[in-house]
Design an enzyme around this catalytic site. Structure first.
Site, mmCIF file in Angstrom:
data_model
loop_
_atom_site.group_PDB
_atom_site.id
_atom_site.type_symbol
_atom_site.label_atom_id
_atom_site.label_comp_id
_atom_site.label_asym_id
_atom_site.label_seq_id
_atom_site.Cartn_x
_atom_site.Cartn_y
_atom_site.Cartn_z
ATOM 1 N N ARG A 1 4.328 -4.289 17.150
ATOM 2 C CA ARG A 1 5.191 -3.939 16.021
ATOM 3 C C ARG A 1 5.893 -5.220 15.591
ATOM 4 O O ARG A 1 6.899 -5.616 16.164
ATOM 5 C CB ARG A 1 6.231 -2.894 16.439
ATOM 6 C CG ARG A 1 7.022 -2.328 15.268
ATOM 7 C CD ARG A 1 8.145 -1.416 15.722
ATOM 8 N NE ARG A 1 7.707 -0.219 16.418
ATOM 9 C CZ ARG A 1 7.169 0.843 15.845
ATOM 10 N NH1 ARG A 1 7.015 0.866 14.537
ATOM 11 N NH2 ARG A 1 6.790 1.871 16.553
ATOM 12 N N ARG B 1 -3.179 8.955 16.534
ATOM 13 C CA ARG B 1 -2.335 7.792 16.764
ATOM 14 C C ARG B 1 -2.025 7.611 18.250
ATOM 15 O O ARG B 1 -1.880 6.517 18.738
ATOM 16 C CB ARG B 1 -1.047 8.000 15.967
ATOM 17 C CG ARG B 1 -0.100 6.881 16.088
ATOM 18 C CD ARG B 1 1.242 7.299 15.537
ATOM 19 N NE ARG B 1 2.180 6.279 15.887
ATOM 20 C CZ ARG B 1 2.960 5.657 15.024
ATOM 21 N NH1 ARG B 1 2.920 5.975 13.772
ATOM 22 N NH2 ARG B 1 3.781 4.737 15.434
ATOM 23 N N LYS C 1 7.307 -1.338 6.841
ATOM 24 C CA LYS C 1 7.333 -0.090 6.077
ATOM 25 C C LYS C 1 8.586 -0.104 5.234
ATOM 26 O O LYS C 1 9.626 -0.605 5.669
ATOM 27 C CB LYS C 1 7.282 1.130 6.994
ATOM 28 C CG LYS C 1 8.284 1.147 8.095
ATOM 29 C CD LYS C 1 8.000 2.293 9.039
ATOM 30 C CE LYS C 1 8.811 2.102 10.310
ATOM 31 N NZ LYS C 1 8.524 3.069 11.333
ATOM 32 N N PHE D 1 -7.525 2.484 5.587
ATOM 33 C CA PHE D 1 -6.746 1.278 5.316
ATOM 34 C C PHE D 1 -7.096 0.061 6.182
ATOM 35 O O PHE D 1 -6.574 -1.022 5.950
ATOM 36 C CB PHE D 1 -5.239 1.540 5.315
ATOM 37 C CG PHE D 1 -4.657 2.100 6.592
ATOM 38 C CD1 PHE D 1 -4.496 1.302 7.701
ATOM 39 C CD2 PHE D 1 -4.246 3.423 6.640
ATOM 40 C CE1 PHE D 1 -3.932 1.814 8.865
ATOM 41 C CE2 PHE D 1 -3.690 3.948 7.802
ATOM 42 C CZ PHE D 1 -3.534 3.136 8.921
ATOM 43 N N GLU E 1 0.855 -1.189 0.000
ATOM 44 C CA GLU E 1 0.000 0.000 0.000
ATOM 45 C C GLU E 1 0.886 1.232 0.000
ATOM 46 O O GLU E 1 1.972 1.214 0.585
ATOM 47 C CB GLU E 1 -0.860 0.033 1.270
ATOM 48 C CG GLU E 1 -1.910 -1.037 1.343
ATOM 49 C CD GLU E 1 -2.732 -0.941 2.635
ATOM 50 O OE1 GLU E 1 -2.767 0.139 3.250
ATOM 51 O OE2 GLU E 1 -3.307 -1.964 3.021
ATOM 52 N N GLU F 1 -5.487 7.230 7.126
ATOM 53 C CA GLU F 1 -4.482 8.285 7.213
ATOM 54 C C GLU F 1 -5.105 9.563 6.658
ATOM 55 O O GLU F 1 -5.746 9.535 5.610
ATOM 56 C CB GLU F 1 -3.260 7.856 6.387
ATOM 57 C CG GLU F 1 -2.044 8.707 6.557
ATOM 58 C CD GLU F 1 -1.139 8.318 7.738
ATOM 59 O OE1 GLU F 1 -1.496 7.419 8.518
ATOM 60 O OE2 GLU F 1 -0.084 8.952 7.879
ATOM 61 N N LYS G 1 2.364 4.362 1.390
ATOM 62 C CA LYS G 1 2.497 4.876 2.759
ATOM 63 C C LYS G 1 2.378 6.390 2.688
ATOM 64 O O LYS G 1 3.266 7.067 2.179
ATOM 65 C CB LYS G 1 3.835 4.472 3.361
ATOM 66 C CG LYS G 1 3.991 4.900 4.810
ATOM 67 C CD LYS G 1 5.306 4.375 5.379
ATOM 68 C CE LYS G 1 5.377 4.532 6.887
ATOM 69 N NZ LYS G 1 5.324 5.922 7.327
HETATM 70 P P1 AMP Z 1 5.860 4.825 11.139
HETATM 71 O O1 AMP Z 1 5.115 5.915 11.844
HETATM 72 O O2 AMP Z 1 7.027 5.315 10.334
HETATM 73 O O3 AMP Z 1 6.166 3.671 12.062
HETATM 74 O O4 AMP Z 1 4.890 4.204 10.043
HETATM 75 C C1 AMP Z 1 3.634 3.739 10.341
HETATM 76 C C2 AMP Z 1 2.624 4.823 10.069
HETATM 77 O O5 AMP Z 1 2.441 4.996 8.687
HETATM 78 C C3 AMP Z 1 1.261 4.504 10.569
HETATM 79 O O6 AMP Z 1 1.112 4.792 11.931
HETATM 80 C C4 AMP Z 1 0.361 5.371 9.724
HETATM 81 O O7 AMP Z 1 0.191 6.642 10.328
HETATM 82 C C5 AMP Z 1 1.168 5.592 8.467
HETATM 83 N N1 AMP Z 1 0.592 5.031 7.244
HETATM 84 C C6 AMP Z 1 0.560 5.657 6.064
HETATM 85 N N2 AMP Z 1 0.010 4.903 5.123
HETATM 86 C C7 AMP Z 1 -0.345 3.740 5.706
HETATM 87 C C8 AMP Z 1 -0.963 2.540 5.237
HETATM 88 N N3 AMP Z 1 -1.308 2.382 3.969
HETATM 89 N N4 AMP Z 1 -1.170 1.553 6.144
HETATM 90 C C9 AMP Z 1 -0.803 1.701 7.435
HETATM 91 N N5 AMP Z 1 -0.207 2.805 7.925
HETATM 92 C C10 AMP Z 1 0.030 3.819 7.075
#
Ligand code: AMP
Length: 562
Positions: A415, A273, A421, A343, A251, A303, A253
C-alpha cells in the site's frame, strides 16, 4: 563456509551505520558462498533460523535456551545479568558468559571442530523436528551440542538467531541491494522478485543458481493467487499531482468486488480480494473470459459490480449475495447481473508483467481484453480536468477515483503512493447571494450571514445559509457591495439583487421544509467569491437535486437501505 565467517561479518555490520559499506561487505560475503549455503546464510543474517516461507520453526523459548546456556556455563552464568544490564542485548550478554567461561577453562572450546553454516542449519532442522513426548529434552540436547561447540561470539549470534533479534541494522531492503550487487542483477528485478515471493533468501538462492532469468518471471504460478497491490487515501487531487510528478492516470473507482482472474489454456479460476476461490459464484464472468480473452495464459485484475435494470451500479450487498451463494447460482445470476471491468494485467503467456510500467500494462491489457471493458480512464496533468472526471464518476454512481502513477510497477501486497484512492467529496456549488443578515457582537453592523440560492428557471431558489468562510476584510467589503444592491430591508435582514456568486462547500444536502426548494445545505461555507461568474452561470436547482439524490443513493449503499 564456517559459521565463524558469518559471525565476523555480522560483527562488522554492527560496527558501522554506513549503508554502502554494509551492502558491499554482505555482497562480497555472498559471492563466496556455495549454492546450498546461500539461503541459510541470508536467513540467518536476517535473524531467522529458516526462510520466511518455510513453515518450520524452532519453537525454543528464552527460558529453554537460558537453561541450556546456564548449564553449560555453570558458575559463570552470573556474568549474564551484569552484562545484560550493561548492554541491554541478550546476545552480547551470552557472549560475556562464554568469554568468562573460556578464560577459566582455556581448552574447552579449542578442542572442538568449528561449526559450519550448513551444520548450524542441520541442527536447527533437528530442533524443529523434535515433537511429542520427550521433545523438550531432545531440543535441549541439540542446543547443548550446538552451544558447546560455539566460540563466545558465535554463541552471541546463535542466540540472536534463535530468539529472532539480529539488531545489526542490516534489514531486508539492504539485503536486496547486496544480492543485486553480488550477482550483478538489476536491483529492481531483485526487489520485485522479493516482493512476489515475500522472501529475499529464496530470491538470493535463485539469483545464484540461475542468474537474472531465475528471478524475472518469479513467483507466478497460475492458479496461485498473488497479493493485490493496494492504494493510499489521498487528501486531495492536488496532493496526487504533487506525488505523481504533475501527471497521473485517473480511473473510475468502482464500488464492487476486486477479482484476480487466472487463466491457463481455457481453464479459469477467479479469486476474491482475500484470495479465496470464487469461480463458482461467477459463471458468466468465467464464460466472458473464455470467450473474449486473447491469451493463452494470463493473470488479470478487475472489479466486478452488480448492475440494476437502468445499468447503474447496484448496492454492494447484492453483489455479496452473489459471492455467498453456492446453490442455484443460475437463478441468482439472472436476478443480480454482474459486470466485469478489468484494470490490470500481472502475467501474460509465460511472462511477468509486474515490472512493466502502468501505462504499458494498460496498453497490453487493452490489446488482450477483447470486448471486456476496462475501467474508465484518463491521463491528465490538469487539476480542473481531474476535478471534472471525479465529479462525473460520482454522478454516475461510483465511489470516486483511483490515481495511478504512470511509471509505476505493480507491487503485490504494497500500500504505497503509486496508487491513490480519491474519496468522494460532494462537489462545491456556485450559488448566488439573494439576501443577507446583520451579524451580532463583533460582526455588528456587518452583513455577515448570507442566503444562498441556486438558479431556478428565470429566478433563484434558496438552498442554504452561511456565515462561514470569509475573512473580516472580505465581510466588510461584501457588506459594502451588498448595500449597493439592496431591494428591500426587513428588520435585521436585507433582500438584494441576485448579483454576487460564491463558491460553496458543504457536507451534505438535507431535505428541509425551511426553504421553498425543500433542500438545505448542511455545514455550508464559502470557499471563494466568484467575481468571474455572473448569476446566469450559477448552478441550477437541478444540479443541487441531482447531488442530493446521488448522495442518498450512496448512503443507501452504505447503510444497506434499498
Ligand atoms: P479500498 O478497498 O478502499 O482500499 O480501495 C481499493 C479497492 O478499490 C481495490 O481493492 C479494488 O477492489 C477497488 N477498485 C475499484 N476500481 C478500481 C480501479 N480502477 N483500480 C484499482 N482498484 C479499484
Amino acid at each position: 563456509m564456517k559459521f565463524k565467517s558469518l559471525v565476523e561479518l555480522c560483527e562488522k555490520l554492527e560496527k558501522t551505520t554506513r549503508r554502502n559499506l554494509m551492502v558491499s561487505l554482505v555482497s562480497d560475503f555472498l559471492k563466496g558462498l556455495s549454492e546450498e549455503e546461500i539461503e541459510p546464510a541470508v536467513s540467518m543474517m536476517l535473524g531467522r533460523a529458516f526462510p520466511k516461507y518455510d513453515t518450520r520453526t524452532l519453537n525454543v523459548s528464552w527460558t529453554t535456551l537460558s537453561r541450556v546456556i546456564s548449564r553449560l556455563a555453570g558458575s559463570h552464568w552470573s556474568a549474564f545479568h551484569q552484562a545484560f544490564r550493561a548492554t541491554g542485548d541478550v546476545g552480547a550478554a551470552v557472549q560475556a558468559v562464554f568469554e568468562r567461561r573460556r578464560a577459566a577453562n582455556k581448552q574447552a572450546t579449542l578442542l572442538e571442530s568449528p561449526l559450519t553454516i550448513l551444520e548450524v542449519r542441520k541442527i536447527f532442522e533437528g530442533i524443529s523436528e523434535a515433537r511429542g513426548e520427550g521433545s523438550r529434552e531432545k531440543k535441549e540436547r541439540l542446543l547443548e551440542a550446538l552451544f558447546s561447540r560455539a566460540t563466545p561470539s558465535e554463541a552471541k549470534y546463535l542466540t540472536k538467531i534463535i530468539i529472532g533479534e539480529m539488531r545489526t541494522g542490516f534489514q531486508e531492503g539492504l539485503m536486496e541491494n547486496a544480492v543485486a550487487e553480488a550477482f550483478s542483477i538489476p536491483l529492481r528485478d531483485v526487489q520485485l522478485a522479493s516482493m512476489v515471493t515475500g522472501d529475499i533468501s529464496e530470491v538470493a538462492y535463485l539469483c545464484k543458481k540461475y542468474g537474472k532469468s531465475g528471478v524475472i518471471n518469479l513467483g507466478f504460478k497460475i492458479f496461485r493467487p498473488i497479493k493485490p497491490m493496494l492504494a493510499q487515501m489521498a487528501a486531495s487531487l492536488k496532493e496526487v499531482f504533487e506525488e505523481h510528478g504533475g501527471k497521473t492516470a485517473l480511473e473510475y473507482k468502482l464500488d464492487g468486488a476486486r477479482v484476480q482472474i487466472h487463466m491457463s489454456n481455457g481453464e479459469i479460476r477467479i479469486f476474491s480480494r482475500r484470495l479465496t476461490d470464487v469461480t463458482r459464484s461467477l459463471p458468466e464472468i468465467v464464460g466472458l473470459i473464455r470467450d473474449e480473452l486473447r491469451a493463452r495464459e494470463a493473470i488479470l485484475e478487475g472489479e466486478v459490480i452488480a448492475v440494476g435494470e437502468d445499468s447503474k451500479p447496484m448496492p454492494f450487498q447484492h453483489l455479496m449475495r452473489r459471492f455467498k451463494r453456492v446453490h442455484e447460482i443460475d437463478k441468482i445470476a439472472e436476478s443480480i447481473p454482474v459486470e466485469l471491468y478489468l484494470f490490470d494485467v500481472l502475467y501474460l503467456n509465460g511472462e511477468s508483467m509486474i515490472g512493466k510500467q502502468y501505462v504499458e500494462r494498460r496498453e497490453i491489457l487493452r490489446d488482450i481484453a477483447g470486448s471486456i471493458p476496462l475501467t474508465k480512464q484518463m491521463i491528465t496533468s490538469s487539476l480542473s480536468e481531474a476535478e471534472a472526471f471525479l465529479k462525473a464518476a460520482v454522478e454516475e454512481g461510483h465511489e470516486g477515483l483511483m490515481a495511478k502513477r504512470l511509471d509505476s510497477p505493480y507491487m503485490p501486497g504494497v500500500r504505497g503512493r503509486h496508487w491513490f484512492k480519491i474519496k468522494e467529496t460532494l462537489p462545491p456549488l456556485d450559488l448566488v447571494i439573494v439576501a443577507a443578515e446583520y451579524g451580532y457582537g463583533r460582526r455588528h453592523g456587518w452583513l455577515s450571514d448570507y442566503y444562498l440560492a441556486a438558479r431556478d428557471g428565470d429566478g433563484f431558489t434558496i438552498v442554504g445559509k452561511t456565515f462561514k468562510g470569509l475573512t473580516d476584510e472580505e465581510i466588510s467589503e461584501m457588506t459594502r457591495r451588498l448595500k449597493k444592491i439592496v431591494i428591500k430591508e426587513e428588520d435585521n435582514k436585507v433582500i438584494v439583487l441576485p448579483k454576487i456568486v460564491v463558491e460553496v462547500a458543504y457536507n451534505e444536502i438535507q431535505r428541509s421544509p425551511k426553504y421553498e426548494s425543500g433542500m438545505a445545505l448542511r455545514f455550508a461555507r464559502i470557499i471563494r467569491i466568484r467575481d468571474d461568474k455572473g448569476p446566469e452561470e450559477a448552478d441550477t436547482i437541478e444540479v443541487v437535486r441531482r447531488i442530493y439524490e446521488s448522495q442518498f443513493y450512496k448512503k443507501s449503499r452504505f447503510y444497506g437501505e434499498e
